[in-house]
Design a protein around this motif. Structure first.
Motif, PDB file in Angstrom:
ATOM      1  N   TRP A 125       0.806  -1.219   0.000  1.00  0.00           N
ATOM      2  CA  TRP A 125       0.000   0.000   0.000  1.00  0.00           C
ATOM      3  C   TRP A 125       0.835   1.262   0.000  1.00  0.00           C
ATOM      4  O   TRP A 125       0.338   2.331  -0.330  1.00  0.00           O
ATOM      5  CB  TRP A 125      -0.978   0.007   1.157  1.00  0.00           C
ATOM      6  CG  TRP A 125      -0.356  -0.018   2.506  1.00  0.00           C
ATOM      7  CD1 TRP A 125      -0.059  -1.106   3.249  1.00  0.00           C
ATOM      8  CD2 TRP A 125       0.048   1.108   3.281  1.00  0.00           C
ATOM      9  NE1 TRP A 125       0.505  -0.730   4.428  1.00  0.00           N
ATOM     10  CE2 TRP A 125       0.577   0.615   4.478  1.00  0.00           C
ATOM     11  CE3 TRP A 125       0.009   2.485   3.074  1.00  0.00           C
ATOM     12  CZ2 TRP A 125       1.066   1.452   5.460  1.00  0.00           C
ATOM     13  CZ3 TRP A 125       0.498   3.313   4.059  1.00  0.00           C
ATOM     14  CH2 TRP A 125       1.019   2.795   5.237  1.00  0.00           C
ATOM     15  N   SER A 129      -1.036   2.949  -3.940  1.00  0.00           N
ATOM     16  CA  SER A 129      -2.232   3.238  -3.152  1.00  0.00           C
ATOM     17  C   SER A 129      -3.493   3.229  -4.003  1.00  0.00           C
ATOM     18  O   SER A 129      -4.535   2.769  -3.561  1.00  0.00           O
ATOM     19  CB  SER A 129      -2.087   4.588  -2.459  1.00  0.00           C
ATOM     20  OG  SER A 129      -2.048   5.620  -3.415  1.00  0.00           O
ATOM     21  N   VAL A 133      -6.947   0.995  -3.281  1.00  0.00           N
ATOM     22  CA  VAL A 133      -8.185   1.696  -2.958  1.00  0.00           C
ATOM     23  C   VAL A 133      -9.262   1.355  -3.978  1.00  0.00           C
ATOM     24  O   VAL A 133     -10.426   1.185  -3.637  1.00  0.00           O
ATOM     25  CB  VAL A 133      -7.930   3.221  -2.887  1.00  0.00           C
ATOM     26  CG1 VAL A 133      -9.225   3.977  -2.765  1.00  0.00           C
ATOM     27  CG2 VAL A 133      -7.016   3.542  -1.722  1.00  0.00           C
ATOM     28  N   ASN A 140     -12.927   2.159   5.031  1.00  0.00           N
ATOM     29  CA  ASN A 140     -12.707   3.597   4.855  1.00  0.00           C
ATOM     30  C   ASN A 140     -11.545   4.124   5.693  1.00  0.00           C
ATOM     31  O   ASN A 140     -10.814   5.007   5.257  1.00  0.00           O
ATOM     32  CB  ASN A 140     -13.982   4.364   5.204  1.00  0.00           C
ATOM     33  CG  ASN A 140     -15.069   4.125   4.186  1.00  0.00           C
ATOM     34  OD1 ASN A 140     -14.784   3.781   3.041  1.00  0.00           O
ATOM     35  ND2 ASN A 140     -16.312   4.300   4.598  1.00  0.00           N
ATOM     36  N   GLN A 143      -8.401   3.338   3.954  1.00  0.00           N
ATOM     37  CA  GLN A 143      -8.252   4.189   2.773  1.00  0.00           C
ATOM     38  C   GLN A 143      -7.745   5.573   3.156  1.00  0.00           C
ATOM     39  O   GLN A 143      -6.879   6.132   2.477  1.00  0.00           O
ATOM     40  CB  GLN A 143      -9.585   4.306   2.031  1.00  0.00           C
ATOM     41  CG  GLN A 143      -9.997   3.051   1.316  1.00  0.00           C
ATOM     42  CD  GLN A 143     -11.347   3.208   0.630  1.00  0.00           C
ATOM     43  OE1 GLN A 143     -11.961   4.265   0.687  1.00  0.00           O
ATOM     44  NE2 GLN A 143     -11.799   2.149  -0.015  1.00  0.00           N
TER      45      GLN A 143
END
Length: 176
Positions: A125, A129, A133, A140, A143
């Motif tokens: 990640w 990213s 996502v 959330n 994220q």
């Protein structure tokens, strides 16, 4: 640095020894001014390790930011406090000291057992990213963390600097 093996090992051992002594000084010294100076010594030793790892930019950033700014701010804050408050307490060992010692001993051992067993190659990640996502495999909160650590890193750091400056301003106004 491109040093011969024995010299490199001697510098690493010396830096580690001074780092341990400085860390013990931060924790065990009762005078907060001496403890803050020990923290400065620890931060300088950490920058020495960065130099030995050929990360000169990180070493300079370590010296400028942590030693030059944060540690100086801590020393100023400690020196503003009345020194007689720290010498009144004659208890050398309290329940809080025992709990703190237990936590400080437990954390390194748990890290030493956890870090070798972790698969660090599966953590993507930090570099990709948007793909993670878009997959929708995370919630959330994750994220938001991914975006703060990748896409919005600079604004996040600028906000932290603004908050630090406002905190210093509030302390200055409160003292007047």
């Amino acid at each position: 640095m491109d040093l011969p093996g024995p010299i490199h090992e001697i510098l690493v051992l010396f830096g580690g020894f001074v780092l341990l002594l400085g860390g013990l000084g931060v924790v065990l010294l009762t005078n907060p001014t001496f403890s803050a100076f020990s923290l400065g010594l620890v931060l300088v030793c950490i920058s020495l390790f960065y130099i030995l790892l050929n990360s000169y930019f990180v070493a300079v950033a370590q010296l400028l930011i942590y030693v030059g700014a944060i540690n100086v701010l801590i020393i100023f804050a400690v020196m503003f406090v009345n020194g007689s408050e720290w010498s009144k307490d004659k208890n050398f060992w309290t329940i809080g000291d025992g709990f703190t010692s237990l936590v400080c001993i437990t954390i390194p051992f748990s890290l030493m057992t956890t870090i070798p067993d972790t698969s660090w190659y599966g953590i993507l990640w930090t570099t990709r990213s948007n793909q993670i996502v878009e997959q929708g495999l995370i919630n959330n909160v994750q994220q938001i963390g991914i975006h703060l650590a990748t896409d919005f890193y600079l604004p996040f750091e600028l906000i932290s600097i603004i908050l630090l400056v406002s905190l210093i301003g509030a302390i200055t106004m409160a003292r007047q």
